[in-house]
Design a protein around this motif. Structure first.
Motif, PDB file in Angstrom:
ATOM      1  N   PHE A 184      38.428  28.261  -1.413  1.00 18.12           N
ATOM      2  CA  PHE A 184      39.192  27.216  -2.091  1.00 18.12           C
ATOM      3  C   PHE A 184      40.238  27.811  -3.028  1.00 18.12           C
ATOM      4  O   PHE A 184      41.356  27.280  -3.135  1.00 18.12           O
ATOM      5  CB  PHE A 184      38.258  26.248  -2.835  1.00 18.12           C
ATOM      6  N   ASP A 185      39.923  28.928  -3.686  1.00 19.22           N
ATOM      7  CA  ASP A 185      40.927  29.608  -4.513  1.00 19.22           C
ATOM      8  C   ASP A 185      42.124  30.036  -3.666  1.00 19.22           C
ATOM      9  O   ASP A 185      43.275  29.883  -4.086  1.00 19.22           O
ATOM     10  CB  ASP A 185      40.328  30.847  -5.187  1.00 19.22           C
ATOM     11  N   LYS A 196      28.624  29.462   5.556  1.00 16.49           N
ATOM     12  CA  LYS A 196      27.319  28.790   5.551  1.00 16.49           C
ATOM     13  C   LYS A 196      26.330  29.515   6.470  1.00 16.49           C
ATOM     14  O   LYS A 196      25.150  29.644   6.146  1.00 16.49           O
ATOM     15  CB  LYS A 196      27.470  27.329   5.960  1.00 16.49           C
ATOM     16  N   ALA A 197      26.813  30.011   7.595  1.00 14.79           N
ATOM     17  CA  ALA A 197      25.934  30.710   8.540  1.00 14.79           C
ATOM     18  C   ALA A 197      25.377  32.006   7.948  1.00 14.79           C
ATOM     19  O   ALA A 197      24.274  32.428   8.292  1.00 14.79           O
ATOM     20  CB  ALA A 197      26.691  31.008   9.833  1.00 14.79           C
ATOM     21  N   LYS A 198      26.127  32.632   7.059  1.00 12.64           N
ATOM     22  CA  LYS A 198      25.708  33.904   6.469  1.00 12.64           C
ATOM     23  C   LYS A 198      25.002  33.760   5.122  1.00 12.64           C
ATOM     24  O   LYS A 198      24.285  34.671   4.716  1.00 12.64           O
ATOM     25  CB  LYS A 198      26.939  34.795   6.272  1.00 12.64           C
ATOM     26  N   ALA A 199      25.200  32.643   4.449  1.00  8.51           N
ATOM     27  CA  ALA A 199      24.684  32.483   3.084  1.00  8.51           C
ATOM     28  C   ALA A 199      23.164  32.379   3.070  1.00  8.51           C
ATOM     29  O   ALA A 199      22.569  31.676   3.876  1.00  8.51           O
ATOM     30  CB  ALA A 199      25.296  31.248   2.438  1.00  8.51           C
ATOM     31  N   ARG A 207      30.806  18.488  -1.405  1.00 10.40           N
ATOM     32  CA  ARG A 207      30.060  19.047  -2.533  1.00 10.40           C
ATOM     33  C   ARG A 207      30.582  20.429  -2.909  1.00 10.40           C
ATOM     34  O   ARG A 207      30.673  20.770  -4.088  1.00 10.40           O
ATOM     35  CB  ARG A 207      28.560  19.083  -2.229  1.00 10.40           C
ATOM     36  N   LEU A 208      30.921  21.243  -1.910  1.00 12.31           N
ATOM     37  CA  LEU A 208      31.485  22.564  -2.190  1.00 12.31           C
ATOM     38  C   LEU A 208      32.823  22.452  -2.912  1.00 12.31           C
ATOM     39  O   LEU A 208      33.054  23.123  -3.918  1.00 12.31           O
ATOM     40  CB  LEU A 208      31.662  23.360  -0.898  1.00 12.31           C
ATOM     41  N   ARG A 262      24.845  31.375  -3.219  1.00 11.30           N
ATOM     42  CA  ARG A 262      25.709  32.316  -2.492  1.00 11.30           C
ATOM     43  C   ARG A 262      26.772  31.562  -1.694  1.00 11.30           C
ATOM     44  O   ARG A 262      27.934  31.961  -1.658  1.00 11.30           O
ATOM     45  CB  ARG A 262      24.850  33.194  -1.570  1.00 11.30           C
ATOM     46  N   LEU A 263      26.384  30.469  -1.058  1.00 13.03           N
ATOM     47  CA  LEU A 263      27.336  29.635  -0.310  1.00 13.03           C
ATOM     48  C   LEU A 263      28.461  29.177  -1.222  1.00 13.03           C
ATOM     49  O   LEU A 263      29.642  29.297  -0.887  1.00 13.03           O
ATOM     50  CB  LEU A 263      26.604  28.440   0.307  1.00 13.03           C
ATOM     51  N   PHE A 264      28.100  28.662  -2.391  1.00 11.23           N
ATOM     52  CA  PHE A 264      29.116  28.191  -3.327  1.00 11.23           C
ATOM     53  C   PHE A 264      30.020  29.336  -3.786  1.00 11.23           C
ATOM     54  O   PHE A 264      31.242  29.196  -3.828  1.00 11.23           O
ATOM     55  CB  PHE A 264      28.482  27.488  -4.532  1.00 11.23           C
TER      56      PHE A 264
END
Length: 139
Positions: free
Chosen positions: A128-129, A111-114, A16-17, A119-121
């Motif tokens: 990914f960039d 994910k642990a910090k979002a 999904r990300l 924010r995760l995305f």
């Protein structure tokens, strides 16, 4: 697929990300996203991805990211295809990909910090960039 709203399941993870990043970066730069508990694909509504009944989802052994690539004519971009191989391996297994573990580690840390899926995305899109930039370099 311009300036549309796209919907998928909340609690984002690798497919999904990556799919959301692909949509925002290469398909619909004006995309808005909804992260839903139980998304529905309705005519004229948001475009669904990565859930049962979505317009774009797993098909024939391909993960959603790969389906988007093939459906929208982006599968000839070798950098996008390389990301797809890692996403495929992390999402459903198959042939191991050297960079997949590093991608997974980065995403797990984010994910642990979002605080939430937005924010995760946003943070995952940077990863990914970077992968895309590295893969797009001449060999």
């Amino acid at each position: 697929y311009r300036n549309r709203t796209w919907v998928t399941r909340k609690d984002l993870w690798v497919d999904r990300l990556a799919s959301a990043w692909l949509i925002k970066r290469f398909i619909d730069t004006g995309a808005k996203f909804q992260w839903a508990g139980r998304p529905l694909n309705r005519r004229g509504g948001p475009i669904g991805f990565d859930f049962d009944g979505a317009e774009f989802t797993h098909l024939g052994g391909r993960v959603t990211y790969e389906v988007l690539l093939a459906s929208l004519g982006l599968d000839d971009d070798r950098a996008l295809a390389a990301i797809g191989q890692a996403v495929h391996f992390l999402d459903i297994g198959g042939i191991p990909v050297a960079d997949a573990k590093g991608l997974e580690t980065m995403l797990r840390g984010i994910k642990a910090k979002a605080r939430d899926d937005d924010r995760l995305f946003a943070e995952a899109a940077k990863v990914f960039d970077s992968f895309y930039s590295a893969y797009a370099q001449p060999s």
